[in-house]
Motif scaffolding. Structure first.
Motif, PDB file in Angstrom:
ATOM      1  N   ILE A  70       0.832  -1.203   0.000  1.00  0.00           N
ATOM      2  CA  ILE A  70       0.000   0.000   0.000  1.00  0.00           C
ATOM      3  C   ILE A  70       0.867   1.254   0.000  1.00  0.00           C
ATOM      4  N   LEU A  71       1.962   1.231   0.727  1.00  0.00           N
ATOM      5  CA  LEU A  71       2.879   2.367   0.738  1.00  0.00           C
ATOM      6  C   LEU A  71       3.485   2.576  -0.653  1.00  0.00           C
ATOM      7  N   ALA A  72       3.868   1.493  -1.321  1.00  0.00           N
ATOM      8  CA  ALA A  72       4.416   1.594  -2.682  1.00  0.00           C
ATOM      9  C   ALA A  72       3.355   2.109  -3.656  1.00  0.00           C
ATOM     10  N   ALA A  73       2.121   1.610  -3.533  1.00  0.00           N
ATOM     11  CA  ALA A  73       1.043   2.081  -4.401  1.00  0.00           C
ATOM     12  C   ALA A  73       0.765   3.558  -4.168  1.00  0.00           C
ATOM     13  N   GLY A  74       0.793   3.996  -2.925  1.00  0.00           N
ATOM     14  CA  GLY A  74       0.594   5.405  -2.611  1.00  0.00           C
ATOM     15  C   GLY A  74       1.676   6.285  -3.216  1.00  0.00           C
ATOM     16  N   LYS A  75       2.920   5.807  -3.165  1.00  0.00           N
ATOM     17  CA  LYS A  75       4.023   6.553  -3.772  1.00  0.00           C
ATOM     18  C   LYS A  75       3.840   6.660  -5.287  1.00  0.00           C
ATOM     19  N   LEU A  76       3.432   5.571  -5.923  1.00  0.00           N
ATOM     20  CA  LEU A  76       3.206   5.591  -7.368  1.00  0.00           C
ATOM     21  C   LEU A  76       2.066   6.525  -7.745  1.00  0.00           C
ATOM     22  N   ILE A  77       0.992   6.498  -6.974  1.00  0.00           N
ATOM     23  CA  ILE A  77      -0.141   7.388  -7.243  1.00  0.00           C
ATOM     24  C   ILE A  77       0.273   8.846  -7.056  1.00  0.00           C
ATOM     25  N   ALA A  78       1.029   9.138  -5.994  1.00  0.00           N
ATOM     26  CA  ALA A  78       1.497  10.503  -5.759  1.00  0.00           C
ATOM     27  C   ALA A  78       2.405  10.963  -6.887  1.00  0.00           C
ATOM     28  N   ARG A  79       3.254  10.083  -7.367  1.00  0.00           N
ATOM     29  CA  ARG A  79       4.152  10.422  -8.471  1.00  0.00           C
ATOM     30  C   ARG A  79       3.353  10.683  -9.748  1.00  0.00           C
ATOM     31  N   TYR A  80       2.330   9.877  -9.982  1.00  0.00           N
ATOM     32  CA  TYR A  80       1.475  10.048 -11.148  1.00  0.00           C
ATOM     33  C   TYR A  80       0.712  11.376 -11.075  1.00  0.00           C
ATOM     34  N   LEU A  81       0.153  11.698  -9.922  1.00  0.00           N
ATOM     35  CA  LEU A  81      -0.578  12.951  -9.754  1.00  0.00           C
ATOM     36  C   LEU A  81       0.336  14.160  -9.905  1.00  0.00           C
TER      37      LEU A  81
END
Length: 102
Positions: A86-97
């Motif tokens: 979940i932490l990795a997914a959150g980082k990817l989403i933040a990077r995408y945004l």
């Protein structure tokens, strides 16, 4: 660490993965509450209900993690991966945004 050593931590890998998972879980729960409060407290009508909802979400997510860890077996390995994933997914989403803003 003393709790882990006294309660069935026969292998170093158990302590290592549980330590990383627990650290990641606290970061996620802190982000849920901290980020959510920054959003909720800007809206007067959401302050009380939003705060209770955020705390409830963080407590529930943490309780699920603790229950999976305590159950053992395959559920324990899922619990090890849950917060890190979940932490990795959150980082990817933040990077995408962030890339989308630019």
């Amino acid at each position: 660490i003393c709790y882990l050593i006294q309660n069935g931590a026969a292998h170093f890998s158990f302590i290592f993965f549980r330590g990383i998972g627990t650290g990641a879980m606290h970061v996620i729960c802190g982000a849920i509450v901290g980020g959510g409060l920054a959003y909720v407290w800007r809206r007067t009508w959401l302050k009380i209900a939003g705060t209770c909802g955020l705390l409830g979400a963080a407590i529930t997510f943490h309780a699920i993690y603790n229950l999976l860890i305590a159950y053992g077996g395959t559920a324990q390995y899922i619990a090890y991966l849950l917060p890190v994933g979940i932490l990795a997914a959150g980082k990817l989403i933040a990077r995408y945004l962030k890339a989308e803003e630019s």
